[in-house]
Motif scaffolding. Sequence first.
Motif, PDB file in Angstrom:
ATOM      1  N   LEU A  27       2.759  14.820 -11.557  1.00 17.53           N
ATOM      2  CA  LEU A  27       2.926  14.996 -12.998  1.00 17.53           C
ATOM      3  C   LEU A  27       1.718  15.666 -13.634  1.00 17.53           C
ATOM      4  N   LEU A  28       0.522  15.289 -13.176  1.00 16.73           N
ATOM      5  CA  LEU A  28      -0.698  15.910 -13.707  1.00 16.73           C
ATOM      6  C   LEU A  28      -0.753  17.385 -13.344  1.00 16.73           C
ATOM      7  N   ASN A  29      -0.259  17.735 -12.177  1.00 21.02           N
ATOM      8  CA  ASN A  29      -0.278  19.136 -11.730  1.00 21.02           C
ATOM      9  C   ASN A  29       0.700  20.004 -12.513  1.00 21.02           C
ATOM     10  N   LEU A  30       1.680  19.390 -13.164  1.00 21.24           N
ATOM     11  CA  LEU A  30       2.644  20.141 -13.972  1.00 21.24           C
ATOM     12  C   LEU A  30       2.037  20.664 -15.259  1.00 21.24           C
ATOM     13  N   LYS A  31       0.930  20.075 -15.669  1.00 19.39           N
ATOM     14  CA  LYS A  31       0.312  20.463 -16.942  1.00 19.39           C
ATOM     15  C   LYS A  31      -0.523  21.696 -16.808  1.00 19.39           C
TER      16      LYS A  31
ATOM     17  N   GLU B 218       0.823  -1.223   0.000  1.00 17.15           N
ATOM     18  CA  GLU B 218       0.000   0.000   0.000  1.00 17.15           C
ATOM     19  C   GLU B 218       0.852   1.267   0.000  1.00 17.15           C
ATOM     20  N   LYS B 219       1.960   1.245   0.715  1.00 20.29           N
ATOM     21  CA  LYS B 219       2.840   2.414   0.762  1.00 20.29           C
ATOM     22  C   LYS B 219       3.433   2.696  -0.617  1.00 20.29           C
ATOM     23  N   GLU B 220       3.851   1.665  -1.308  1.00 18.01           N
ATOM     24  CA  GLU B 220       4.416   1.821  -2.654  1.00 18.01           C
ATOM     25  C   GLU B 220       3.360   2.309  -3.639  1.00 18.01           C
TER      26      GLU B 220
ATOM     27  N   VAL C 269       3.174  10.472  -7.315  1.00 21.03           N
ATOM     28  CA  VAL C 269       3.988  10.834  -8.470  1.00 21.03           C
ATOM     29  C   VAL C 269       3.091  11.179  -9.653  1.00 21.03           C
ATOM     30  N   VAL C 270       2.077  10.360  -9.898  1.00 23.62           N
ATOM     31  CA  VAL C 270       1.148  10.613 -11.003  1.00 23.62           C
ATOM     32  C   VAL C 270       0.446  11.957 -10.791  1.00 23.62           C
TER      33      VAL C 270
END
Length: 93
Positions: A89-93, A76-78, A85-86
Amino acid sequence: MLNDNIKRLRLSFQISQVELAKKLGVSKQCVSNWENDNVLPSIEMLVKLAQIFNVTTDNLLDLDSSETINVKGLNEKEISHIKCVVQDLLNLK
């Protein structure tokens, strides 16, 4: 197009047509024909392709553009880390 998706996925997995053909139990010519849009793979081959490339058959057929990530074997932690991370990355757009 299905032919483009097969080629794109094969190249992203860095495997040759010969290697893919061996995994599927078909000839290299068969894979080449799919990628050149000369013939369509059977339903059985579509399912096998989806399994090898870890995508849905809908994704292969361009019916669904969403991507999935196989998290089998992760705790669950992984999984939570991957989700963060996903999202980053979405927030960078």
